[in-house]
Design a protein around this motif. Structure first.
Motif, mmCIF file in Angstrom:
data_model
loop_
_atom_site.group_PDB
_atom_site.id
_atom_site.type_symbol
_atom_site.label_atom_id
_atom_site.label_comp_id
_atom_site.label_asym_id
_atom_site.label_seq_id
_atom_site.Cartn_x
_atom_site.Cartn_y
_atom_site.Cartn_z
ATOM 1 N N ALA A 120 43.099 64.496 43.060
ATOM 2 C CA ALA A 120 43.666 64.117 44.359
ATOM 3 C C ALA A 120 45.194 64.069 44.276
ATOM 4 O O ALA A 120 45.889 64.527 45.189
ATOM 5 N N LEU A 121 45.725 63.540 43.180
ATOM 6 C CA LEU A 121 47.173 63.510 42.983
ATOM 7 C C LEU A 121 47.737 64.930 42.925
ATOM 8 O O LEU A 121 48.780 65.220 43.528
ATOM 9 N N THR A 122 47.041 65.812 42.216
ATOM 10 C CA THR A 122 47.469 67.214 42.124
ATOM 11 C C THR A 122 47.520 67.840 43.507
ATOM 12 O O THR A 122 48.485 68.530 43.863
ATOM 13 N N PHE A 123 46.475 67.618 44.304
ATOM 14 C CA PHE A 123 46.427 68.183 45.650
ATOM 15 C C PHE A 123 47.585 67.657 46.497
ATOM 16 O O PHE A 123 48.294 68.435 47.149
ATOM 17 N N LEU A 124 47.793 66.350 46.505
ATOM 18 C CA LEU A 124 48.881 65.765 47.291
ATOM 19 C C LEU A 124 50.239 66.295 46.850
ATOM 20 O O LEU A 124 51.112 66.558 47.682
ATOM 21 N N LYS A 125 50.403 66.477 45.555
ATOM 22 C CA LYS A 125 51.689 66.905 45.006
ATOM 23 C C LYS A 125 51.928 68.398 45.214
ATOM 24 O O LYS A 125 53.026 68.805 45.605
ATOM 25 N N ASP A 126 50.915 69.220 44.943
ATOM 26 C CA ASP A 126 51.107 70.670 44.903
ATOM 27 C C ASP A 126 50.781 71.401 46.194
ATOM 28 O O ASP A 126 51.137 72.559 46.353
ATOM 29 N N LYS A 127 50.070 70.749 47.109
ATOM 30 C CA LYS A 127 49.673 71.432 48.346
ATOM 31 C C LYS A 127 49.957 70.572 49.583
ATOM 32 O O LYS A 127 49.081 70.345 50.409
ATOM 33 N N PRO A 128 51.204 70.106 49.723
ATOM 34 C CA PRO A 128 51.512 69.208 50.843
ATOM 35 C C PRO A 128 51.264 69.848 52.207
ATOM 36 O O PRO A 128 50.961 69.141 53.171
ATOM 37 N N GLU A 129 51.361 71.180 52.285
ATOM 38 C CA GLU A 129 51.128 71.850 53.568
ATOM 39 C C GLU A 129 49.664 71.771 53.996
ATOM 40 O O GLU A 129 49.337 72.024 55.154
ATOM 41 N N GLN A 130 48.774 71.415 53.062
ATOM 42 C CA GLN A 130 47.355 71.301 53.389
ATOM 43 C C GLN A 130 46.916 69.857 53.608
ATOM 44 O O GLN A 130 45.755 69.601 53.903
ATOM 45 N N VAL A 131 47.841 68.919 53.457
ATOM 46 C CA VAL A 131 47.527 67.503 53.642
ATOM 47 C C VAL A 131 47.674 67.165 55.121
ATOM 48 O O VAL A 131 48.668 67.503 55.745
ATOM 49 N N SER A 132 46.664 66.531 55.682
ATOM 50 C CA SER A 132 46.730 66.149 57.090
ATOM 51 C C SER A 132 46.397 64.669 57.230
ATOM 52 O O SER A 132 45.975 64.016 56.289
ATOM 53 N N GLY A 133 46.605 64.160 58.433
ATOM 54 C CA GLY A 133 46.241 62.778 58.708
ATOM 55 C C GLY A 133 47.390 61.801 58.606
ATOM 56 O O GLY A 133 47.210 60.605 58.806
#
Length: 169
Positions: free
Chosen positions: A89-102
């Motif tokens: 989850a940390l990797t996703f938040l850090k490396d793919k911010p354009e895919q984070v919503s909400g």
């Protein structure tokens, strides 16, 4: 109403890139329902049901799902990250911010906010997650090093000549 299918394969009409970083689906829920719902219902493991007032629905991690409110409703959703998935989850938040919503539009760095909030409430858990994240990144680097070296020697280069320092005329 909620159709839901296991995480693999993707439901009809939904396409996932090989590295799972991109998901392409129809333009709207209505389009998906009209074009793919009947086919999706035939997918092994597909479940569909209706939640009544006061009922709770748990969607397993990774399951594809779609919710359609059949009448005016209030829905409360919550994502849960188990301890053993925190580094991912940390990797996703850090490396793919354009895919984070909400997040509200004024939140420019969801990763930093998450780190700050988790550290304030659960410093030990954050330390554990960051250590695992560092370990995952080190393993990626080792894999790259293994791919570009042959028997301990440099085995890969982007140059147009040989693997020595001579300049190509």
């Amino acid at each position: 109403m909620f159709p839901s299918t296991p995480s693999s394969p993707a439901p009809p009409g939904v396409y996932v890139s090989d590295d799972q970083s991109e998901v392409t689906s129809p333009l709207s829920i209505v389009e998906w329902l009209l074009e793919f719902h009947a086919e999706a219902r035939k997918t092994p493991g597909c479940m569909e049901g209706v939640c009544e007032a006061g009922e709770v629905l748990h969607v397993p991690s990774g399951w594809w799902h779609l919710v359609v409110n059949l009448e005016p409703s209030i829905a409360v959703t919550q994502n849960f990250v188990p301890r053993n998935h925190l580094a991912s989850a940390l990797t996703f938040l850090k490396d793919k911010p354009e895919q984070v919503s909400g997040f509200k539009s004024d939140i420019k760095d969801p990763y930093a906010l998450f780190i700050e909030m988790l550290g304030a409430k659960h410093a030990d858990l954050l330390k554990e997650g960051l250590a695992k994240l560092e370990e995952m990144q080190a393993n990626k680097k080792r894999k790259w090093d293994d791919m570009v070296k042959a028997d301990g020697k440099e085995g890969f280069g982007f140059g147009f000549g040989g693997m020595d320092d001579e300049e190509v005329p």
